[in-house]
Design an enzyme around this catalytic site. Structure first.
Site, PDB file in Angstrom:
ATOM      1  N   TYR A  87      -2.013  -0.589  10.323  1.00 30.83           N
ATOM      2  CA  TYR A  87      -2.122  -0.906   8.893  1.00 30.83           C
ATOM      3  C   TYR A  87      -0.861  -0.436   8.161  1.00 30.83           C
ATOM      4  O   TYR A  87      -0.320  -1.151   7.304  1.00 30.83           O
ATOM      5  CB  TYR A  87      -3.386  -0.243   8.331  1.00 30.83           C
ATOM      6  CG  TYR A  87      -3.710  -0.608   6.906  1.00 30.83           C
ATOM      7  CD1 TYR A  87      -3.959  -1.918   6.526  1.00 30.83           C
ATOM      8  CD2 TYR A  87      -3.802   0.377   5.920  1.00 30.83           C
ATOM      9  CE1 TYR A  87      -4.275  -2.244   5.207  1.00 30.83           C
ATOM     10  CE2 TYR A  87      -4.129   0.062   4.604  1.00 30.83           C
ATOM     11  CZ  TYR A  87      -4.364  -1.249   4.260  1.00 30.83           C
ATOM     12  OH  TYR A  87      -4.668  -1.562   2.958  1.00 30.83           O
ATOM     13  N   SER A  92       0.848  -1.192   0.000  1.00 31.12           N
ATOM     14  CA  SER A  92       0.000   0.000   0.000  1.00 31.12           C
ATOM     15  C   SER A  92       0.881   1.239   0.000  1.00 31.12           C
ATOM     16  O   SER A  92       2.062   1.178   0.342  1.00 31.12           O
ATOM     17  CB  SER A  92      -0.885  -0.016   1.254  1.00 31.12           C
ATOM     18  OG  SER A  92      -1.529   1.219   1.410  1.00 31.12           O
TER      19      SER A  92
END
Ligand SMILES: NC(=O)c1ccc[n+]([C@@H]2O[C@H](COP(=O)([O-])OP(=O)(O)OC[C@H]3O[C@@H](n4cnc5c(N)ncnc54)[C@H](OP(=O)(O)O)[C@@H]3O)[C@@H](O)[C@H]2O)c1
Length: 277
Positions: free
Chosen positions: A170, A157
């Site tokens: 995350y 990501s």
């Protein structure tokens, strides 16, 4: 090389591809494209009903697809899924690790400081994204090591390069996925075969169910300040569409990327290149 040789590289006929989290938004789009290019795709997800629903929307061929249950945090369930896939399609040639995501309670907010983030939510996010990827690579990578060829594609990501505000677990987990991608690429090439490649894509911002609560106002649907900030920092001025990932996915799975391993490709409309000024 001529056009025929070039396009043949993207012919996936007979390739067996497993997509974990394959019933999700991004994994489902990849399944769609791979079946269209001739691959036999195992859509692995913990919710087989959603995977079945996806299959109903897939094109009729030229490849095939089937849904198989599996939890990326439970190795025996992955092994069981592996046995089913072997019987149905044969040896797995490619693995896409698309199971992952954040958790609202692992996200700081006006009423939830960093100091109050619950352990359970932090562990959930770290385990799902990082260990879920590692376990899947163990279970589906061992056959690649034995046969001396295969391709693994992880999903990192934007927040792996520089962390985004509010989502510490995350961000750390995806940084771990990028780091693990490099580690496994080297390990597979040196210990088993240079014909096993391990890469990742780092999608930028795609509006999906897992981040909608952060990017849009739940009542009006208007962009939140965070959603507006993302758009302002994306030179291409829009959110990504799941289809935007497909070129890189097909390339990294194909022989066109035969000399590419250990890379993390941003697909972000220029977000990671832009300093903001
Ligand atoms: N969307 C974005 O903007 C974006 C950006 C960068 C990276 N990513 C990454 O891209 C990947 C796919 O994201 P997405 O947007 O497609 O998310 P998604 O729609 O939530 O898809 C993820 C899928 O994984 C499944 N899953 C969750 N836990 C699992 C487990 N333990 N075992 C097996 N399957 C499990 C989910 O099932 P349930 O619905 O039952 O939980 C869901 O079907 C994730 O790694 C995500 O972090 C997304």
């Amino acid at each position: 090389m001529d056009l025929q040789e070039l396009t043949a590289m993207y012919d996936m006929t007979g390739r067996v591809v497993v997509i974990t989290g394959g019933a999700g938004v991004l994994g489902g789009e990849m399944a769609h494209a791979l079946v269209g290019c001739g691959a036999n795709v195992a859509v692995l997800d913990r919710d087989t009903a959603r995977a079945q629903e996806l299959l109903r929307r897939l094109p009729g061929g030229p490849g095939r697809a089937f849904a198989v249950g599996g939890d990326v945090l439970n190795r025996p369930s992955l092994q069981q899924a592996g046995d089913t896939i072997l019987q149905k399609f044969g040896n797995v040639g490619a693995l896409i690790n698309a199971a992952g995501g954040n958790h609202p309670e692992a996200t700081t907010a006006a009423d939830r400081s960093f100091f109050d983030l619950p352990e359970e939510a932090l562990r959930f996010v770290l385990d799902l994204n990082l260990l879920g990827t590692v376990f899947s690579c163990q279970v589906f990578g061992v056959g690649m090591a034995q046969r001396g060829h295969g391709v693994i594609l992880n999903i990192s990501s934007m927040n792996a390069f520089r962390p985004l505000t509010r989502i510490p677990a995350y961000s750390a987990a995806k940084a771990g996925v990028s780091n693990f991608t490099q580690w496994l690429a080297v390990h597979m090439a040196q210990q088993y075969s240079p014909r096993i490649r391990v890469n990742a894509i780092a999608p930028g911002f795609f509006l999906t169910e897992q981040n909608r609560y952060l990017l849009t106002d739940k009542d009006s649907g208007a962009w939140t300040p965070r959603g507006q900030a993302i758009l302002a920092h994306t030179p291409m001025g829009r959110f990504g569409q799941p289809q935007d990932l497909l070129g890189a996915v097909l390339w990294l799975l194909s022989p066109a990327a035969a000399f590419v391993t250990g890379v993390v490709i941003p697909i972000d409309g220029g977000f990671s290149a832009f300093n903001g000024v």
